[in-house]
Motif scaffolding. Structure first.
Motif, PDB file in Angstrom:
ATOM      1  N   GLY A 137       0.820  -1.211   0.000  1.00 24.44           N
ATOM      2  CA  GLY A 137       0.000   0.000   0.000  1.00 24.44           C
ATOM      3  C   GLY A 137       0.851   1.256   0.000  1.00 24.44           C
ATOM      4  N   GLY A 138       1.952   1.219   0.752  1.00 28.04           N
ATOM      5  CA  GLY A 138       2.873   2.361   0.774  1.00 28.04           C
ATOM      6  C   GLY A 138       3.488   2.624  -0.588  1.00 28.04           C
ATOM      7  N   TYR A 139       3.789   1.552  -1.313  1.00 26.41           N
ATOM      8  CA  TYR A 139       4.326   1.700  -2.668  1.00 26.41           C
ATOM      9  C   TYR A 139       3.318   2.464  -3.537  1.00 26.41           C
ATOM     10  N   TYR A 140       2.067   2.041  -3.494  1.00 27.75           N
ATOM     11  CA  TYR A 140       1.052   2.705  -4.327  1.00 27.75           C
ATOM     12  C   TYR A 140       0.775   4.126  -3.849  1.00 27.75           C
ATOM     13  N   TYR A 141       0.911   4.365  -2.559  1.00 32.48           N
ATOM     14  CA  TYR A 141       0.748   5.719  -2.033  1.00 32.48           C
ATOM     15  C   TYR A 141       1.795   6.650  -2.648  1.00 32.48           C
ATOM     16  N   TYR A 142       3.045   6.211  -2.664  1.00 29.00           N
ATOM     17  CA  TYR A 142       4.105   7.056  -3.220  1.00 29.00           C
ATOM     18  C   TYR A 142       4.003   7.194  -4.732  1.00 29.00           C
ATOM     19  N   LYS A 143       3.290   6.280  -5.367  1.00 32.57           N
ATOM     20  CA  LYS A 143       3.018   6.407  -6.805  1.00 32.57           C
ATOM     21  C   LYS A 143       1.755   7.237  -7.058  1.00 32.57           C
ATOM     22  N   SER A 144       1.164   7.759  -5.985  1.00 29.92           N
ATOM     23  CA  SER A 144      -0.070   8.559  -6.018  1.00 29.92           C
ATOM     24  C   SER A 144      -1.266   7.781  -6.554  1.00 29.92           C
ATOM     25  N   ASP A 145      -1.244   6.478  -6.427  1.00 25.25           N
ATOM     26  CA  ASP A 145      -2.389   5.637  -6.766  1.00 25.25           C
ATOM     27  C   ASP A 145      -3.139   5.380  -5.459  1.00 25.25           C
ATOM     28  N   PHE A 146      -3.933   6.363  -5.056  1.00 27.83           N
ATOM     29  CA  PHE A 146      -4.546   6.342  -3.736  1.00 27.83           C
ATOM     30  C   PHE A 146      -5.606   5.252  -3.590  1.00 27.83           C
ATOM     31  N   ILE A 147      -6.248   4.886  -4.664  1.00 30.17           N
ATOM     32  CA  ILE A 147      -7.261   3.830  -4.595  1.00 30.17           C
ATOM     33  C   ILE A 147      -6.595   2.493  -4.265  1.00 30.17           C
ATOM     34  N   GLN A 148      -5.531   2.152  -4.999  1.00 30.79           N
ATOM     35  CA  GLN A 148      -4.793   0.912  -4.713  1.00 30.79           C
ATOM     36  C   GLN A 148      -4.176   0.969  -3.322  1.00 30.79           C
ATOM     37  N   ALA A 149      -3.604   2.106  -2.963  1.00 26.57           N
ATOM     38  CA  ALA A 149      -2.971   2.255  -1.654  1.00 26.57           C
ATOM     39  C   ALA A 149      -3.978   1.976  -0.545  1.00 26.57           C
ATOM     40  N   ALA A 150      -5.144   2.615  -0.633  1.00 21.33           N
ATOM     41  CA  ALA A 150      -6.165   2.431   0.402  1.00 21.33           C
ATOM     42  C   ALA A 150      -6.640   0.982   0.451  1.00 21.33           C
ATOM     43  N   ASP A 151      -6.774   0.347  -0.705  1.00 18.44           N
ATOM     44  CA  ASP A 151      -7.223  -1.043  -0.742  1.00 18.44           C
ATOM     45  C   ASP A 151      -6.250  -1.956   0.022  1.00 18.44           C
ATOM     46  N   TYR A 152      -4.964  -1.855  -0.271  1.00 17.92           N
ATOM     47  CA  TYR A 152      -3.976  -2.693   0.411  1.00 17.92           C
ATOM     48  C   TYR A 152      -3.902  -2.362   1.903  1.00 17.92           C
ATOM     49  N   MET A 153      -3.971  -1.080   2.215  1.00 15.60           N
ATOM     50  CA  MET A 153      -3.881  -0.683   3.623  1.00 15.60           C
ATOM     51  C   MET A 153      -5.097  -1.145   4.421  1.00 15.60           C
ATOM     52  N   LEU A 154      -6.276  -1.113   3.797  1.00 13.39           N
ATOM     53  CA  LEU A 154      -7.482  -1.605   4.473  1.00 13.39           C
ATOM     54  C   LEU A 154      -7.396  -3.119   4.697  1.00 13.39           C
ATOM     55  N   GLN A 155      -6.852  -3.847   3.733  1.00 16.09           N
ATOM     56  CA  GLN A 155      -6.644  -5.284   3.933  1.00 16.09           C
ATOM     57  C   GLN A 155      -5.709  -5.525   5.115  1.00 16.09           C
ATOM     58  N   SER A 156      -4.656  -4.730   5.191  1.00 13.84           N
ATOM     59  CA  SER A 156      -3.710  -4.844   6.295  1.00 13.84           C
ATOM     60  C   SER A 156      -4.401  -4.554   7.620  1.00 13.84           C
TER      61      SER A 156
END
Length: 192
Positions: A137-156
């Motif tokens: 999720g952090g990887y996608y956050y730094y790529k500014s893909d907030f939808i993917q970032a939030a999805d992975y972080m919510l799973q975590s």
């Protein structure tokens, strides 16, 4: 010495002294912790104990010496695989990802995070799985893909809640707050 209304002022000297004391202590204590880990590593009785200590030592170098972290985590990965110690393998892969992330090699970091996730899923290691998902999720956050970032972080977060791991829950919530803040979704940012 600086003066205030004709009287000597000790404030600048005091501030300098406080800065020196407070900024040297964490470095000293971090080095002391690393030294203790090396001593424990040298005296470890079992292979898994040595691997776990090697991973802690690698982690202690993550921010200050990511190249050393990379080397030590690579060594832990080889030892884990030779001992068929899957948990150690998963955490070694995750630590390699963290070191690559610190070095700015984000795509390589993602590869290692996904590899660690595969191991943790196969071995049903929920704490490791939560950590890997958060890192992805952090990887996608730094790529500014907030939808993917939030999805992975919510799973975590869901896994951390399931195993009642408060530290992982706090990390996931903190990162979700950052994602929603950057999305300018302040209601969700405040929620997390």
């Amino acid at each position: 010495m600086l003066t205030t209304h004709g009287k000597p002022s000790y404030l600048p000297a005091l501030l300098l002294w406080l800065l020196i004391v407070f900024f040297r202590c964490p470095v000293f204590s971090q080095q002391q912790t690393t030294d203790i880990l090396y001593m424990l590593y040298a005296k470890a009785n079992s292979d898994t104990q040595r691997i776990n200590l090697l991973l802690k030592i690698a982690g202690s170098h993550r921010f200050s010496e990511p190249d050393s972290c990379l080397y030590l985590a690579g060594k832990a990965l080889l030892e884990s695989r030779s001992q068929k110690y899957r948990q150690g393998e998963g955490y070694a892969l995750h630590t390699l990802g963290a070191a690559q992330d610190m070095l700015g090699n984000y795509d390589s970091a993602l590869y290692y995070f996904r590899s660690s996730l595969d191991v943790f899923e196969k071995e049903k290691i929920k704490k490791g799985k939560a950590a890997a998902l958060l890192s992805i999720g952090g990887y996608y956050y730094y790529k500014s893909d907030f939808i993917q970032a939030a999805d992975y972080m919510l799973q975590s977060l869901r896994i951390a809640e399931e195993i009642n791991d408060k530290e992982s829950m706090a990390s996931a919530c903190n990162n979700l707050g950052a994602v929603y803040t950057d999305k300018k979704d302040y209601t969700n940012a405040l929620f997390y």
